[in-house]
Enzyme design. Sequence first.
Site, PDB file in Angstrom:
ATOM      1  N   CYS A 198       0.821  -1.212   0.000  1.00  0.00           N
ATOM      2  CA  CYS A 198       0.000   0.000   0.000  1.00  0.00           C
ATOM      3  C   CYS A 198       0.856   1.263   0.000  1.00  0.00           C
ATOM      4  CB  CYS A 198      -0.964  -0.032   1.184  1.00  0.00           C
ATOM      5  SG  CYS A 198      -2.219  -1.325   1.024  1.00  0.00           S
ATOM      6  N   ILE A 224       3.289   3.873  -5.133  1.00  0.00           N
ATOM      7  CA  ILE A 224       2.987   3.441  -6.498  1.00  0.00           C
ATOM      8  C   ILE A 224       1.670   2.665  -6.534  1.00  0.00           C
ATOM      9  CG2 ILE A 224       4.520   1.414  -6.288  1.00  0.00           C
ATOM     10  CD1 ILE A 224       3.686   3.406  -9.515  1.00  0.00           C
ATOM     11  N   ARG A 233       1.388  -4.731   5.313  1.00  0.00           N
ATOM     12  CA  ARG A 233       1.941  -5.422   6.482  1.00  0.00           C
ATOM     13  C   ARG A 233       1.199  -5.022   7.755  1.00  0.00           C
ATOM     14  NH1 ARG A 233       5.605  -8.857   5.218  1.00  0.00           N
ATOM     15  NH2 ARG A 233       7.136  -8.444   3.593  1.00  0.00           N
ATOM     16  N   TYR A 283      -0.483 -10.688   4.195  1.00  0.00           N
ATOM     17  CA  TYR A 283      -0.508 -11.133   2.805  1.00  0.00           C
ATOM     18  C   TYR A 283      -1.132 -12.524   2.700  1.00  0.00           C
ATOM     19  CZ  TYR A 283       2.475  -7.114   1.745  1.00  0.00           C
ATOM     20  OH  TYR A 283       2.975  -5.847   1.599  1.00  0.00           O
ATOM     21  N   HIS A 287       9.468  -8.810  -4.707  1.00  0.00           N
ATOM     22  CA  HIS A 287       8.622  -9.213  -5.832  1.00  0.00           C
ATOM     23  C   HIS A 287       8.586 -10.725  -6.064  1.00  0.00           C
ATOM     24  CE1 HIS A 287       8.663  -5.003  -7.984  1.00  0.00           C
ATOM     25  NE2 HIS A 287       8.067  -4.987  -6.811  1.00  0.00           N
ATOM     26  N   LYS A 302       7.679  -2.821 -12.034  1.00  0.00           N
ATOM     27  CA  LYS A 302       9.044  -2.917 -12.527  1.00  0.00           C
ATOM     28  C   LYS A 302       9.978  -2.204 -11.562  1.00  0.00           C
ATOM     29  CE  LYS A 302       7.960   0.891 -13.591  1.00  0.00           C
ATOM     30  NZ  LYS A 302       6.910   0.951 -12.652  1.00  0.00           N
ATOM     31  N   ASP A 342      15.694   1.371 -10.462  1.00  0.00           N
ATOM     32  CA  ASP A 342      14.491   2.167 -10.268  1.00  0.00           C
ATOM     33  C   ASP A 342      14.134   3.024 -11.471  1.00  0.00           C
ATOM     34  OD1 ASP A 342      12.748   2.640  -7.707  1.00  0.00           O
ATOM     35  OD2 ASP A 342      12.747   4.490  -8.879  1.00  0.00           O
TER      36      ASP A 342
END
Lengths: 328, 328
Positions: free
Chosen positions: A13, A16, A38, A59, A80, A98, A179
Amino acid sequence: MDQRTIKWGIMGCGGISGSFAKDLKLAEGAELTAVAARSQEKANRFAEQYGFARAYGSYEEFLNDADVEIVYVGTIHPLHKEQVLACLEAGKSVICEKPFTINAGEAEEIARVAREKKLFVMEAMWSRFLPPLVQTREWLAQGLIGDVQLVKADFGFDAGWNPEGRLLNKAQGGGALLDAGIYPVSFASMIYGAQPKNIMSSAHIGETGVDERFSLLFEYEGGRTAALGGAIRLNLQNDAYVYGTKGYIRIPNFLFAKEASLHVYGEDAVHIQDDRQFAGYKFEAEAAMACLRSGKLENDVIPLDETVGIMDTMDRIRRQWGLSYPTE
Amino acid sequence: MDQRTIKWGIMGCGGISGSFAKDLKLAEGAELTAVAARSQEKANRFAEQYGFARAYGSYEEFLNDADVEIVYVGTIHPLHKEQVLACLEAGKSVICEKPFTINAGEAEEIARVAREKKLFVMEAMWSRFLPPLVQTREWLAQGLIGDVQLVKADFGFDAGWNPEGRLLNKAQGGGALLDAGIYPVSFASMIYGAQPKNIMSSAHIGETGVDERFSLLFEYEGGRTAALGGAIRLNLQNDAYVYGTKGYIRIPNFLFAKEASLHVYGEDAVHIQDDRQFAGYKFEAEAAMACLRSGKLENDVIPLDETVGIMDTMDRIRRQWGLSYPTE
């Protein structure tokens, strides 16, 4: 055309995820089903702010929500792989921010599992779905600028000096290449449809051990090249140029593109403008949903093999700099 | 200030000499004394067109014209060394077109002889004397954009496919680096006041054995870089950018600059415009004359050691490509 609604979940959350969620609301047929963070409090706040039905503080619970069909993974890059694999284990399709992973090995593992489980997975390379980028691919496919010989693209911004923040923090997958660099590297991959044969690179590694800015020179078959750059502590003009034998294409602020122009030598320039009033993440969400509705497991605009190839290019670059991450 | 007139001669009556001559007429205190070409007819035509008093069909006769104080050498690069040395032997000052010579060895020889003979010699790097470039140096000297970390500049044009023409002809010193690349390479040298520590480069060597396009990535002390490019068979956007920690400078079409803009982050952009109605070679001619009048043997804006350094950088690049010229 089957326009059934697709039930979305969001993992993570942070900033992005918020940007994505805001646009997801505008995507036709998207149902905002659940979010996970979390902390329950953070998840609640996010769900309320963006209009999601349920909020999870773990999660695991989130992945047990049988309603969620596709998960947007918007956490930091080092998480990821583990999280996308957990989504796949739970039988969910995924679009993952990404850089897709920290390295090509992780991306390959995801691709393998996705194919085994016959689940849709896509790198969230949202820029490729923006109308000016779609138009660029059309101009190229029509051969309007002749043979492409040089691609130029930069993405650099000055995030200031915050050594504990994600961007400069090695443990969180910080650094300009991962990044910011993913955008120009991916752009070159999109234009040439290939990874570079040779890579030359320069990086400035700062005090925290990650690259703060870099320049890349890619060589492809036939003497074609790409000159790319990026930074997290230096503002750059983030325009992209595609130079061909008969003309060129210019995309100002290419990763957030709202316009593009086609310049064929000897002809009037053609300019396209996208007056959207939203960021543009909606398009990738719609592209993912179109795949789910038609049963496609990958999106042609950014297939998994290309994602793996791009991560491999990033690995090759980092090897030149001797830059590796704690999880590697 | 001593504003005595200076008597000019021009060696070589090709295109660039014509452009220079046209501007020289506008330079205060310049007297158009004599021109020389390999044919009397060509010299006559040139002298008539641009208003020179005398025309010679042989360089030897021209150099015997005791009135000529300074010679502009506008021939093809492989002839520069021999002709500049002949001018010096004849006791004349020189400004010589860029690239100054084919390689650093030739440039060093000229510098040595010029110093021995105490004669003024300058590389005709005219762009440096254009008002937007002068302004750029002032902005940099004032530290307005902070520490420079990245320089970007390209010069590429499509001269078409003419294998016998000068540009693609190895015997005539053809190739993109020598002809076009001298501008971005010299620009980076001007900004950083140094030659690169490391050079990475890519070139497309065409059928005639010379480079038709190239990309360069220069590394300097402190992680500073320059990303440069050039071409003689590919049109590029020939803008230069100087990126610093506090802002950036943009110079559209930098080698012919008629404008420049200063962007300091958090402040309004400053734009300067030069509305001159002539090409701009006048400024280098006036700079050379100012030196002659004050007895200076070099011009601080482009001193001979820097010219030699730039040619050495060009040599290092060509060695990476295995590109050498017949006279080497």
